[in-house]
Design a protein around this motif. Structure first.
Motif, PDB file in Angstrom:
ATOM      1  N   GLN A  47       9.143   5.384   3.734  1.00 47.64           N
ATOM      2  CA  GLN A  47       8.799   5.042   5.124  1.00 47.64           C
ATOM      3  C   GLN A  47       8.744   6.303   5.971  1.00 47.64           C
ATOM      4  O   GLN A  47       7.861   6.450   6.816  1.00 47.64           O
ATOM      5  N   ALA A  48       9.673   7.224   5.746  1.00 49.58           N
ATOM      6  CA  ALA A  48       9.717   8.462   6.531  1.00 49.58           C
ATOM      7  C   ALA A  48       8.485   9.325   6.254  1.00 49.58           C
ATOM      8  O   ALA A  48       7.903   9.908   7.179  1.00 49.58           O
ATOM      9  N   GLN A  49       8.052   9.401   4.980  1.00 47.68           N
ATOM     10  CA  GLN A  49       6.863  10.193   4.641  1.00 47.68           C
ATOM     11  C   GLN A  49       5.611   9.596   5.263  1.00 47.68           C
ATOM     12  O   GLN A  49       4.756  10.324   5.779  1.00 47.68           O
ATOM     13  N   ALA A  95       0.836  -1.207   0.000  1.00 44.53           N
ATOM     14  CA  ALA A  95       0.000   0.000   0.000  1.00 44.53           C
ATOM     15  C   ALA A  95       0.870   1.256   0.000  1.00 44.53           C
ATOM     16  O   ALA A  95       0.544   2.247  -0.663  1.00 44.53           O
ATOM     17  N   ARG A  96       1.982   1.225   0.717  1.00 42.27           N
ATOM     18  CA  ARG A  96       2.881   2.378   0.766  1.00 42.27           C
ATOM     19  C   ARG A  96       3.522   2.617  -0.594  1.00 42.27           C
ATOM     20  O   ARG A  96       3.608   3.760  -1.066  1.00 42.27           O
ATOM     21  N   GLN A 120       9.504   1.064   9.923  1.00 40.24           N
ATOM     22  CA  GLN A 120      10.532   0.062   9.622  1.00 40.24           C
ATOM     23  C   GLN A 120      10.255  -1.231  10.387  1.00 40.24           C
ATOM     24  O   GLN A 120      10.369  -2.328   9.832  1.00 40.24           O
ATOM     25  N   GLU A 121       9.894  -1.105  11.674  1.00 42.68           N
ATOM     26  CA  GLU A 121       9.640  -2.299  12.489  1.00 42.68           C
ATOM     27  C   GLU A 121       8.412  -3.056  11.989  1.00 42.68           C
ATOM     28  O   GLU A 121       8.404  -4.288  11.967  1.00 42.68           O
ATOM     29  N   ASN A 175       2.027  10.623  12.159  1.00 40.70           N
ATOM     30  CA  ASN A 175       2.627  11.190  13.385  1.00 40.70           C
ATOM     31  C   ASN A 175       3.330  10.135  14.240  1.00 40.70           C
ATOM     32  O   ASN A 175       3.140  10.065  15.446  1.00 40.70           O
ATOM     33  N   GLU A 176       4.119   9.319  13.611  1.00 40.47           N
ATOM     34  CA  GLU A 176       4.940   8.327  14.298  1.00 40.47           C
ATOM     35  C   GLU A 176       6.378   8.485  13.811  1.00 40.47           C
ATOM     36  O   GLU A 176       6.642   9.164  12.821  1.00 40.47           O
TER      37      GLU A 176
END
Length: 142
Positions: free
Chosen positions: A98-100, A90-91, A113-114, A106-107
């Motif tokens: 992952q950063a976006q 989905a990402r 990553q985990e 808001n995490e």
């Protein structure tokens, strides 16, 4: 100085006494040895559980047998492989890093990553945030 009689000296002896030693001084090794040399009676009393942590010692003795008999290996539930693949797919469909994605929900990026590596302990709130941000159903039947 008039009116004051002649100055006299007082030749009475003055005795200065030390006060009796307190409890800590009587237990001092030097004092005990001096009492032994003088032939005084010395009494040693062993206090029960003195200097130990009662709370720690009493609770462990109750459960020690249970812990020794326990053979089951307990571990936290980890993210299932279907969920981590669904998050990743989905990402990538939304063309997000992952950063976006982490910033969108808001995490920290480490949380994403985990989840994608399968090391995270599943949290329904985070999974819900991921579903809303990605617009995909990640939980339940498809």
């Amino acid at each position: 100085m008039s009116g004051v009689g002649p100055i006299t000296q007082d030749w009475e002896p003055v005795v200065i006494k030390k006060k009796a030693p307190n409890a800590a001084a009587r237990k001092d090794e030097k004092t005990v040895n001096a009492a032994r040399r003088a032939g005084a009676e010395i009494e040693a009393v062993k206090k029960y559980n003195a200097g130990s942590n009662k709370a720690a010692s009493s609770s462990t003795s109750l459960n020690t047998k249970k812990l020794d008999d326990e053979t089951e290996n307990l571990a936290h539930e980890r993210v299932p492989s279907e969920l981590k693949k669904a998050i990743m797919q989905a990402r990538l469909d939304k063309k997000l890093t992952q950063a976006q994605l982490a910033q969108l929900i808001n995490e920290k990026p480490q949380v994403i990553q985990e989840y994608e590596s399968g090391k995270a302990i599943p949290n329904q709130q985070i999974i819900g945030k991921l579903e809303r941000a990605l617009g995909a159903k990640l939980r339940g039947k498809k």
